[in-house]
Design an enzyme around this catalytic site. Structure first.
Site, mmCIF file in Angstrom:
data_model
loop_
_atom_site.group_PDB
_atom_site.id
_atom_site.type_symbol
_atom_site.label_atom_id
_atom_site.label_comp_id
_atom_site.label_asym_id
_atom_site.label_seq_id
_atom_site.Cartn_x
_atom_site.Cartn_y
_atom_site.Cartn_z
ATOM 1 N N HIS A 147 8.960 -31.811 -42.671
ATOM 2 C CA HIS A 147 7.742 -31.368 -41.998
ATOM 3 C C HIS A 147 7.903 -31.286 -40.485
ATOM 4 C CE1 HIS A 147 4.953 -31.578 -45.531
ATOM 5 N NE2 HIS A 147 5.963 -32.295 -45.983
ATOM 6 N N ASP A 356 6.795 -28.644 -32.583
ATOM 7 C CA ASP A 356 6.036 -29.065 -33.755
ATOM 8 C C ASP A 356 6.559 -28.335 -34.980
ATOM 9 O OD1 ASP A 356 4.124 -30.556 -35.063
ATOM 10 O OD2 ASP A 356 2.483 -29.924 -33.762
#
Length: 454
Positions: A147, A356
């Site tokens: 992730h 991110d």
């Protein structure tokens, strides 16, 4: 269809995404309970939720938590994966604890796995778990999804025993990454450092007689579930609270965990630059930063909180009046219903992480907008979500989060953007957010895992 055994390693956006997937496919969610035990026993705690999701957890010893979770996972891997080698701590005991706990996870979950099950492992906490399961004779299909970002090779090689870690990852049948940028970095590492045969078209990595497939699977939100929040009284009240308290000023919102990867001090610098350049806009715009604390036992997180509070105070001290405060800094979390209302009431969504994996706040902000009067999303080009929400330059306003001038300039563009352009950009983005949802993400990954060799 065989059940998927989820082995998540973190909370936040991941928790919601995994829960939605398990509700659709059935299975067991296995992981750490978040609790400490005086001595590790491996005994499993079972919880069955109202949606039919079974949760199985184990408790860890205090030493495990310090070395594995606070240590290697969050003080070594997390900063490194987000390109922050200046904050990365290389401690031998951290690495030992990481391997020890992954072995404990493997031994604990093995009895739960049935012959036809697929095992889906999640996130950087559990990179070597697949190899540990293989060492105990598990031949099921095992997939892994990261992730976070995956850094360029010349940064990742700063990790001691980096080859050992990546070799262990190649025991998975399928590796998933959030976007093409992180996938390309991983494929490059396997080719350059391991000498593996890499097919960039198919994502096949052949190494020591075994082939692993690596692909990008952009994660989405549970669109129907989240947008249904807008029909609740809590969401409508939250929107009204925001609109009434801003006194007809446009609201700009940021919602982030208190983490140095989110670029919060740099964001504050950009906002300060905006108010310096357009001082009259202090009466037209109010910035609301919601930043619930996280990992408070780690020094770098304590530092980011102090820095952010200082910068917010400096901007308010310079630009406030008796009836105007340009920045509201809120150090707490809110329910999804409340966040939906806050997003819908905000003219600008400011999402500026330095790096991110995806960033689901950006997608939630878009999903919460009024199609007849939508807000504008300002998004870091270094978030995985930028690949989908740029929409060929006709969606989000992409910025360099390290540049105060770029942030300031795009805030001004967003604030002055006419309704027709706002609606056109929203129409592009909402199609992506609606269609590339968490259900499609899970279906694509699980379907590909089922078709891989084991």
């Amino acid at each position: 269809m065989p059940k998927a055994r989820g082995v998540p390693g973190a909370q936040g956006g991941l928790a919601g995404a995994l829960n939605a997937s398990l509700k659709s496919n059935g299975g067991i969610w296995f992981g750490w309970s978040g609790q400490e035990a005086e001595q590790f026993t491996g005994s499993i705690n079972y919880v069955r939720s109202d949606e039919g999701v079974t949760t199985a957890t184990i408790d860890l010893e205090h030493q495990d938590v310090e070395e594995y979770y606070n240590g290697y996972a969050n003080s070594t891997l997390w900063p490194l994966l987000h390109y922050r080698i200046d904050l990365t701590k290389y401690e031998r005991e951290f690495a030992k604890g990481y391997e020890r706990v992954n072995e404990r996870f493997a031994q604990s979950v093995l009895p739960l796995v049935e012959p036809d099950d697929q095992v889906w492992v999640h996130d950087y906490h559990l990179l070597p778990l697949g190899e540990r399961l293989r060492s105990h004779g598990l031949n099921n299909k095992i997939g892994f999804f990261l992730h976070t970002p995956w850094p360029p090779t010349n940064l990742f090689v700063s990790l001691p025993y980096h080859e050992r870690l990546v070799r262990s990852m190649l025991h998975y049948d399928l590796l998933g990454f959030q976007c093409d940028a992180w996938l390309d970095s991983f494929l490059h590492y396997c080719w350059k450092e391991l000498g593996a045969t890499v097919d960039y078209d198919t994502g096949a990595i052949t190494f020591e007689g075994r082939t692993t497939i690596a692909r990008a699977y952009p994660i989405g939100i549970d669109f129907e579930f989240f947008t249904a929040k807008g029909n609740t009284g809590e969401a409508r009240q939250a929107q009204q609270r925001l609109l009434s308290s801003t006194r007809h000023r446009a609201a700009m919102i940021g919602v982030d965990r208190l983490d140095y990867s989110k670029g919060l001090p740099e964001r504050m610098e950009g906002i300060a630059r905006f108010f310096d350049r357009y001082p009259e806009k202090a009466r037209d715009l109010v910035f609301i930063q919601i930043a619930p604390p996280s990992r408070e036992d780690i020094g770098s997180y304590q530092d980011i909180r102090a820095t952010l509070e200082q910068k917010a105070g400096q901007i308010n001290g310079a630009r406030s009046d008796v009836d105007v405060v340009p920045i509201r800094y809120v150090n707490r979390g809110y329910s999804q219903e409340e966040l939906y209302g806050f997003y819908r009431g905000s003219r600008i969504g400011l999402v500026t992480p330095l790096r991110d994996g995806m960033n689901l706040v950006a997608k939630e902000y878009v999903a919460a907008q009024d199609p007849d009067d939508p807000g504008v999303l300002i998004l870091s080009r270094f978030a995985g979500a930028a690949q989908q929400l740029d929409c060929d330059g006709e969606g989000a306003l992409l910025i360099n989060p390290h540049s105060a001038d770029d942030i300031s300039h795009n805030i001004h563009i967003a604030l002055e953007m006419p309704l027709a352009e706002r609606k056109a950009r929203f129409d592009k983005m909402i199609t992506s957010v609606r269609e590339e949802n968490v259900q499609r993400w899970a279906e694509n990954f699980i379907g590909d895992l089922a078709s891989t060799g084991s």
